[in-house]
Design a protein around this motif. Structure first.
Motif, PDB file in Angstrom:
ATOM      1  N   LEU A 146       0.719  -1.198   0.050  1.00  0.00           N
ATOM      2  CA  LEU A 146       0.126  -0.122   0.081  1.00  0.00           C
ATOM      3  C   LEU A 146       0.895   1.441  -0.076  1.00  0.00           C
ATOM      4  O   LEU A 146       0.515   2.217  -0.496  1.00  0.00           O
ATOM      5  N   VAL A 147       1.884   1.139   0.898  1.00  0.00           N
ATOM      6  CA  VAL A 147       2.811   2.458   0.927  1.00  0.00           C
ATOM      7  C   VAL A 147       4.264   2.398   0.327  1.00  0.00           C
ATOM      8  O   VAL A 147       4.976   3.228   0.379  1.00  0.00           O
ATOM      9  N   GLY A 148       4.952   1.079   0.186  1.00  0.00           N
ATOM     10  CA  GLY A 148       5.957   0.923   0.171  1.00  0.00           C
ATOM     11  C   GLY A 148       6.654   1.451  -1.189  1.00  0.00           C
ATOM     12  O   GLY A 148       7.828   1.502  -1.149  1.00  0.00           O
ATOM     13  N   PHE A 149       5.757   1.593  -2.069  1.00  0.00           N
ATOM     14  CA  PHE A 149       6.349   1.942  -3.637  1.00  0.00           C
ATOM     15  C   PHE A 149       5.828   3.490  -3.848  1.00  0.00           C
ATOM     16  O   PHE A 149       5.934   3.976  -4.957  1.00  0.00           O
ATOM     17  N   ARG A 150       5.378   4.219  -2.707  1.00  0.00           N
ATOM     18  CA  ARG A 150       4.884   5.563  -2.996  1.00  0.00           C
ATOM     19  C   ARG A 150       6.037   6.284  -2.795  1.00  0.00           C
ATOM     20  O   ARG A 150       6.851   6.187  -1.917  1.00  0.00           O
ATOM     21  N   THR A 151       5.810   7.341  -3.822  1.00  0.00           N
ATOM     22  CA  THR A 151       7.148   8.482  -3.644  1.00  0.00           C
ATOM     23  C   THR A 151       6.519   9.631  -4.389  1.00  0.00           C
ATOM     24  O   THR A 151       5.770   9.521  -5.487  1.00  0.00           O
ATOM     25  N   PRO A 152       6.961  10.797  -4.008  1.00  0.00           N
ATOM     26  CA  PRO A 152       6.697  12.113  -4.631  1.00  0.00           C
ATOM     27  C   PRO A 152       7.289  12.005  -6.148  1.00  0.00           C
ATOM     28  O   PRO A 152       8.222  11.638  -6.392  1.00  0.00           O
ATOM     29  N   PRO A 153       6.493  12.362  -7.238  1.00  0.00           N
ATOM     30  CA  PRO A 153       6.971  12.281  -8.524  1.00  0.00           C
ATOM     31  C   PRO A 153       8.091  13.178  -8.728  1.00  0.00           C
ATOM     32  O   PRO A 153       8.208  14.255  -8.025  1.00  0.00           O
TER      33      PRO A 153
END
Length: 173
Positions: free
Chosen positions: A72-79
């Motif tokens: 859910l959050v492990g691959f989130r990053t600001p573009p």
């Protein structure tokens, strides 16, 4: 005289990826080594009886939680934001961010194993460590190994603003 046949050039693996793979392989290798060491501590009378109490369920619940967090959050990053930086600098920044994310996901996956180690002393059973290792290693290889799947997922997050990350060598869909 014969000339050597030309072989098609294969894309070189970036040094950052090779270094990250070596570090991840070393970190993953600690789990089996610790499991073996704990066998000498906890399995004095053989492997023992499988615990019927709550510790295996806690390890399983920790694994489900770790998997959920990584997905859910492990691959989130600001573009990436637009700038006049050269492509090599953008690629280096992308690899730094990917490496940080990989270490974070590894820590979350390894927590499953560390919880099993602590619970094995509470339950006085080597089975709990074994369950933790058997669950944590595949979880690590799925969620944190710097393979193509994880690179693509992270590159897609980086490139969601339309700026190429050069993490995989091409733009993501």
């Amino acid at each position: 005289m014969s000339t050597p046949s030309a072989t098609p050039a294969t894309p070189a693996t970036p040094a950052a990826r090779q270094s990250l793979i070596m570090v991840c392989a070393s970190m993953a290798g600690v789990i089996p080594v610790m499991t073996l060491a704990l066998w000498f501590v906890l399995a004095t009378d053989g492997i023992g009886e499988f615990p019927t109490d709550w510790p295996p369920l806690v390890v399983l619940a920790a694994a489900v939680g770790a998997y959920s967090i990584c997905e859910l959050v492990g691959f989130r990053t600001p573009p990436l934001e637009y700038s006049n930086r050269p492509a090599a600098e953008i690629q280096a920044d992308s690899w730094r961010r990917f490496t940080t994310s990989t270490f974070t996901r590894f820590a979350i996956c390894e927590a499953v194993f560390l919880i099993s180690v602590a619970l094995s002393f509470v339950a006085e059973s080597f089975w709990v460590v074994l369950i933790g290792a058997v669950i944590a290693l595949p979880l690590f290889f799925w969620e944190a190994w710097p393979g193509e799947r994880n690179q693509r997922r992270f590159a897609a997050a980086l490139e969601s603003g339309g700026i190429p990350s050069y993490l995989t060598g091409r733009l993501q869909d």
